[in-house]
Design an enzyme around this catalytic site. Sequence first.
Site, mmCIF file in Angstrom:
data_model
loop_
_atom_site.group_PDB
_atom_site.id
_atom_site.type_symbol
_atom_site.label_atom_id
_atom_site.label_comp_id
_atom_site.label_asym_id
_atom_site.label_seq_id
_atom_site.Cartn_x
_atom_site.Cartn_y
_atom_site.Cartn_z
ATOM 1 N N ARG A 1 -10.057 -11.917 2.702
ATOM 2 C CA ARG A 1 -10.924 -12.890 2.309
ATOM 3 C C ARG A 1 -10.389 -14.191 2.125
ATOM 4 N NH1 ARG A 1 -11.924 -9.840 -3.292
ATOM 5 N NH2 ARG A 1 -11.738 -8.057 -1.903
ATOM 6 N N LYS B 1 0.841 -1.233 0.121
ATOM 7 C CA LYS B 1 -0.005 -0.066 -0.076
ATOM 8 C C LYS B 1 0.623 1.202 -0.141
ATOM 9 C CE LYS B 1 -3.544 -1.992 3.036
ATOM 10 N NZ LYS B 1 -4.722 -1.588 1.962
#
Length: 463
Positions: A317, A243
């Site tokens: 996830r 990020k």
Amino acid sequence: MAPYQFIDRPSPFNSRGGKTLPIFAITPAHIETGTIEPVALDWARKAGFKAEAGSLLLVPTDDGHLGGALFGLGKTPSDAPFLSGKLARTLPAGDWHIETAPLTANRLSLGYGLGSYRFERYRQAAKEVPTLMIPTDADATDIERQLAGVFLARDLINTPTNDMGPDALEDVFRALAEHYKAKFTAIRGDDLLKENFPLIHTVGRASAEAPRLLELRWGKKGHRKVTLVGKGVCFDTGGLDIKPASSMLLMKKDMGGAANVMGLALMIMDAKLKIDLRVLVPVVENSISANAFRPGDIYRSRKGLTVQIDNTDAEGRLILADALALADEEEPELLIDMATLTGAARVALGPDLPPFFTDDDDLASELGDASLSVDDPLWRMPLYMGYDKDIAARIADITNAPAGGMAGAITAALFLKRFVTRTKSWAHFDIYGWAPTERPHSPIGGEAQAIRALYHHLKSLAA
């Protein structure tokens, strides 16, 4: 047994009876019609007090001492049911009670309690704070219980990762289980591979603190079987798909799903609901090291489905997939997962309105009713199967990051749905876990979302 608290703090409430100062919670109509205590009315008119929403006017006695306060509710108090939270931050220190208010006692007290929250672990705590006497017709025990759950979630999210990494989160989880005499287990490190949780291990193996799967069991067999799963990414660098620095500033909150299910579990256990409760929290730190998982890698999940890694920043996830597969094996009556999962959910609904996904229309309706009943906003989003093709991968069963970026919250939910095939009813909550602006009932910082609504629903289910 008092509700478990992560950080000790003084109660926002008092029980001093007649030794408290009065608060007159009023609308502009009360001033216009003169339907409040005469001394307070005269002072309000002389001061030009308009009873605007959230406004406060201290009222003196004839001899110049503090005699009470006027609190403005605005023209439509129902638009801000927890406006009373502002009192906890604007009243001077002392013991207070509500003299008049066109609000229910429970809303008024809960709002005040929510607004009293302060996160003071890293600075000197306020020595004196105002306290409010809970009205006799309010459910004081349940209000304190809900505040304990909400504050636990807020505390966990607000604590930076140097003090809330996988080890520390496990410590709090274990302490919560022990407080309510629940059974606690943990699978850590390479034992995850031995027990067939490969995706949890994959995401967390590059961290200095081992990945793990935490489990809590509480309640009696034969009661309604409910399982809660919470995403516990204690910090998310994004992995090798790193990020930018600006996107890492709030990544301590990426365990917000875990924090919220722990707060909900507290409420359930403290209320002694007739529920056979199981809580599963996969805990990792998505770090960068020589053994970090890579874009293009393919891993087999607990379910047996192979997952192609097309973005290491879509890690939440992955760990949920293994935990949901485990939960699904037991076929609970209701399976709830909560996760700070996608930016797409924030684009769609903003930070304050968490979406949930389910293919159970009855459950969706009941959750919507619960949300309105307790003023805990949430919104159903579609599990649109037309997008299921987007999670297909060329050389694996599914991808963790569909190309194109469209409908990201829906495709994430459809990814998780692949791992829930036997459970009677399932709902996925894509929460933000953070209040970016101050509101009457919460400061800027970690936030509990949807758990009061879920608690309300589960009370009905258990009854």
